[in-house]
Design a protein around this motif. Structure first.
Motif, PDB file in Angstrom:
ATOM      1  N   LEU A 325       0.828  -1.206   0.000  1.00 25.34           N
ATOM      2  CA  LEU A 325       0.000   0.000   0.000  1.00 25.34           C
ATOM      3  C   LEU A 325       0.865   1.259   0.000  1.00 25.34           C
ATOM      4  N   TYR A 326       1.878   1.291   0.833  1.00 20.44           N
ATOM      5  CA  TYR A 326       2.748   2.468   0.942  1.00 20.44           C
ATOM      6  C   TYR A 326       3.473   2.727  -0.370  1.00 20.44           C
ATOM      7  N   ILE A 327       4.011   1.659  -0.957  1.00 20.22           N
ATOM      8  CA  ILE A 327       4.789   1.798  -2.189  1.00 20.22           C
ATOM      9  C   ILE A 327       3.911   2.262  -3.349  1.00 20.22           C
ATOM     10  N   ASN A 328       2.680   1.756  -3.406  1.00 20.13           N
ATOM     11  CA  ASN A 328       1.807   2.013  -4.558  1.00 20.13           C
ATOM     12  C   ASN A 328       0.672   2.993  -4.256  1.00 20.13           C
ATOM     13  N   MET A 329       0.774   3.749  -3.192  1.00 16.69           N
ATOM     14  CA  MET A 329      -0.316   4.624  -2.785  1.00 16.69           C
ATOM     15  C   MET A 329      -0.734   5.636  -3.854  1.00 16.69           C
ATOM     16  N   PRO A 330       0.198   6.266  -4.619  1.00 17.43           N
ATOM     17  CA  PRO A 330      -0.253   7.212  -5.657  1.00 17.43           C
ATOM     18  C   PRO A 330      -1.159   6.549  -6.700  1.00 17.43           C
ATOM     19  N   PHE A 331      -0.784   5.355  -7.145  1.00 16.97           N
ATOM     20  CA  PHE A 331      -1.583   4.635  -8.141  1.00 16.97           C
ATOM     21  C   PHE A 331      -2.918   4.193  -7.554  1.00 16.97           C
ATOM     22  N   ILE A 332      -2.911   3.712  -6.313  1.00 18.36           N
ATOM     23  CA  ILE A 332      -4.141   3.237  -5.672  1.00 18.36           C
ATOM     24  C   ILE A 332      -5.138   4.373  -5.487  1.00 18.36           C
ATOM     25  N   LEU A 333      -4.663   5.536  -5.037  1.00 19.88           N
ATOM     26  CA  LEU A 333      -5.558   6.680  -4.843  1.00 19.88           C
ATOM     27  C   LEU A 333      -6.160   7.142  -6.172  1.00 19.88           C
ATOM     28  N   GLN A 334      -5.332   7.157  -7.215  1.00 22.24           N
ATOM     29  CA  GLN A 334      -5.824   7.579  -8.523  1.00 22.24           C
ATOM     30  C   GLN A 334      -6.853   6.598  -9.064  1.00 22.24           C
ATOM     31  N   LEU A 335      -6.595   5.304  -8.854  1.00 18.71           N
ATOM     32  CA  LEU A 335      -7.520   4.268  -9.304  1.00 18.71           C
ATOM     33  C   LEU A 335      -8.831   4.316  -8.518  1.00 18.71           C
ATOM     34  N   TRP A 336      -8.701   4.617  -7.224  1.00 18.60           N
ATOM     35  CA  TRP A 336      -9.852   4.611  -6.318  1.00 18.60           C
ATOM     36  C   TRP A 336     -10.739   5.836  -6.500  1.00 18.60           C
ATOM     37  N   LEU A 337     -10.117   7.024  -6.517  1.00 11.28           N
ATOM     38  CA  LEU A 337     -10.878   8.271  -6.437  1.00 11.28           C
ATOM     39  C   LEU A 337     -10.929   9.077  -7.733  1.00 11.28           C
ATOM     40  N   LYS A 338     -10.017   8.807  -8.663  1.00  9.95           N
ATOM     41  CA  LYS A 338      -9.862   9.587  -9.900  1.00  9.95           C
ATOM     42  C   LYS A 338      -9.356  10.994  -9.586  1.00  9.95           C
ATOM     43  N   ASN A 339     -10.194  11.832  -8.972  1.00  8.88           N
ATOM     44  CA  ASN A 339      -9.775  13.189  -8.594  1.00  8.88           C
ATOM     45  C   ASN A 339      -9.347  13.181  -7.125  1.00  8.88           C
ATOM     46  N   VAL A 340      -8.048  13.154  -6.896  1.00 12.81           N
ATOM     47  CA  VAL A 340      -7.509  13.017  -5.543  1.00 12.81           C
ATOM     48  C   VAL A 340      -7.292  14.397  -4.929  1.00 12.81           C
ATOM     49  N   PRO A 341      -7.947  14.708  -3.800  1.00 13.95           N
ATOM     50  CA  PRO A 341      -7.724  16.010  -3.152  1.00 13.95           C
ATOM     51  C   PRO A 341      -6.267  16.210  -2.745  1.00 13.95           C
ATOM     52  N   GLU A 342      -5.836  17.436  -2.739  1.00 17.46           N
ATOM     53  CA  GLU A 342      -4.458  17.771  -2.379  1.00 17.46           C
ATOM     54  C   GLU A 342      -4.145  17.314  -0.944  1.00 17.46           C
ATOM     55  N   SER A 343      -2.935  16.840  -0.726  1.00 16.21           N
ATOM     56  CA  SER A 343      -2.413  16.369   0.570  1.00 16.21           C
ATOM     57  C   SER A 343      -2.889  14.965   0.943  1.00 16.21           C
ATOM     58  N   THR A 344      -3.781  14.357   0.150  1.00 15.54           N
ATOM     59  CA  THR A 344      -4.294  13.034   0.501  1.00 15.54           C
ATOM     60  C   THR A 344      -3.193  11.992   0.545  1.00 15.54           C
ATOM     61  N   LEU A 345      -2.265  12.014  -0.420  1.00 18.78           N
ATOM     62  CA  LEU A 345      -1.195  11.015  -0.487  1.00 18.78           C
ATOM     63  C   LEU A 345      -0.334  11.023   0.771  1.00 18.78           C
TER      64      LEU A 345
END
Length: 509
Positions: A325-345
């Motif tokens: 999860l930690y390593i792939n968090m940017p990809f997971i958030l993009q896949l999950w939410l599409k529009n990722v709010p700032e600071s979420t990562l």
């Protein structure tokens, strides 16, 4: 059913519950965020934080009720079991009334005078608050029944109710996309209805299966028991209250300094943290009543062994999830939410570390609860939880970014873990040296080695984000399992593991 078999059945049910609930929650969060938009979702997350901040009374009493019921069952005292359940009902009815009053008054005060909510959305925020007040009353009223189910180790029934509850919430979130107006209000009302449904299910099951749940209103015979339970809960209240205040107070501070938009990012990160805590609780939940019952039966050596196992298993199993999860968090958030709010990562990654460190001492906390000596633990650790907030306020005043508050919490959690170890040595006779040598050092070392190796392999060999996710999950799982078996598991745990494998093979034959 034998104790070992019941633990196995409960564990399977809880992991199924975890898989369904996490999958459903991920989908539901995406649909709700899409339907409500960032502003309305931020309002909902902010009001939910306020409700959680006021609901720490219930958290404290829930732990006390389950502890006393499990202890009485371990001591084989039916009359005391009945009196404990009846006393817990009276206490929780009082808490439900008090929380409803506090939330109605304090929540409105926060909405109207403290929080940064657009004036056009104030009416919606008030309605959301009222819905959540009804929901928290249902949740509080269900605690004695859920505690009875936990104490009797019918955790698989709770898992079934939770799965049904999660599926209903998913249906609500999907339906929200097809509604044109008043989405936030309708969503809040439907979630409240689901809480009422869960309460009724737990009440009906408990009254049908446990004799102590058939009590009618009668004169209290043992005021000393109520005093003892509320005294235990009072100290637990400090720990639960400060822990909740640490996270929900952070939401308020972030809102004060950075506005409503940052609450959407923090709310999503808390969702991720909630998934991880649910995973960890699913691991330790079948062990918790076993630890308390063994203490009630006078088997302290078994309590120490089980508390070490609880720390070790929750930390290692959570590491299996957190490393990829930690390593792939940017990809997971993009896949999950599409529009990722700032600071979420950054928020999400910090929550991963905070939750993982917390698991290193989770079994020690249960052991301290089983012996009933929690005053020192709650005073010391609770004070450190609260200290993170004023420090963060100073950092925000100095112009540091929003993530500073979670860096403070991370540092505080590291210190709290060491404090729990030495408090458990003094108050629960758990050897600190043995813990540091056989649990802390090998578990942390294996996880660091596994993370470093997995990160290097995926960084240099994988270009596609999806292939990187699959590869990191596979490599980290194989490597961590091998290292954990070789260096982390105790001989007793290896024997239990081999026994389980032998039992599975025998059944197949």
């Amino acid at each position: 059913m034998k104790a070992a078999n019941k633990v196995a059945v409960n564990s399977i049910a809880l992991y199924l519950n975890m898989a369904v609930s996490m999958g459903v929650s991920l989908l539901a969060t995406r649909f709700v965020l899409e339907a409500l938009g960032r502003t309305d979702y931020g309002i909902y997350a902010l009001i939910a934080n306020i409700v959680a901040m006021f609901s720490f009374l219930n958290v404290a009493m829930a732990a006390a009720t389950q502890r006393y019921l499990s202890y009485a069952i371990g001591a084989n005292n039916p009359d005391k079991i009945k009196e404990i359940f009846y006393s817990s009902q009276l206490i929780h009815w009082s808490i439900a009334f008090l929380l409803a009053l506090l939330l109605s008054v304090g929540g409105l005060l926060c909405i109207d005078h403290i929080l940064d909510i657009p004036a056009t959305d104030l009416d919606k925020a008030r309605i959301v608050l009222y819905c959540m007040v009804i929901g928290i009353v249902c949740t509080v009223s269900a605690v004695p029944y859920e505690a009875a189910m936990n104490a009797h180790e019918d955790i698989f029934v709770i898992a079934g109710i939770n799965i049904t509850e999660a599926l209903l919430k998913l249906a609500i979130s999907i339906g929200l996309l097809y509604i044109a107006a008043h989405r936030l209000i309708l969503y809040s009302a439907c979630i409240t209805a689901v809480s009422l449904f869960a309460f009724l299910c737990k009440r009906i099951f408990s009254r049908r299966h446990y004799t102590e749940c058939h009590n009618r209103l009668h004169k209290i015979k043992n005021y000393g028991l109520i005093k003892s339970m509320t005294g235990f809960a009072g100290w637990n209240l400090i720990g639960a209250g400060t822990s909740i205040a640490r996270y929900q107070g952070a939401a308020v501070l972030l809102n004060m300094f950075f506005g409503i938009a940052i609450n959407a990012a923090y709310g999503i990160a808390q969702q991720v943290n909630g998934f991880l805590m649910f995973f960890a609780n699913s691991t330790i939940r079948p062990l918790r009543p076993q630890i308390v019952k063994n203490e009630g039966a006078g088997k302290h050596t078994t309590v120490v062994a089980l508390s070490f196992s609880a720390c070790r298993l929750t930390f290692l199993l959570l590491s299996l999830v957190i490393i990829p999860l930690y390593i792939n968090m940017p990809f997971i958030l993009q896949l999950w939410l599409k529009n990722v709010p700032e600071s979420t990562l950054e928020f999400c990654r910090l929550f991963l570390l905070i939750t993982l460190i917390n698991q290193l001492s989770i079994g020690l906390t249960v052991a301290l609860e089983s012996v009933g000596r929690i005053r020192r633990l709650q005073l010391i650790v609770g004070s450190m939880h609260i200290a993170a907030l004023p420090i963060s306020y100073v950092l925000f005043k100095a112009g540091l970014p929003a993530s500073s508050i979670l860096y403070c919490v991370l540092a505080e959690e590291c210190v709290s873990t060491i404090c729990r170890v030495f408090i458990a040595r003094k108050d629960a006779s758990i050897p600190a040296g043995l813990y540091l040598k056989r649990l802390l050092a090998p578990c942390v070392s294996c996880t660091v080695i596994c993370f470093t190796a997995t990160h290097l392999i995926t960084y240099y060999l994988c270009e596609s984000p999806f292939i990187k996710l699959c590869t990191s999950s596979f490599v980290s799982s194989i490597l961590l399992c091998a290292l954990a078996y070789a260096y982390c598991l105790s001989n007793w745990e290896k024997e239990k593991f081999h026994g389980l494998l032998s039992s599975i093979r025998a059944r197949k034959l």
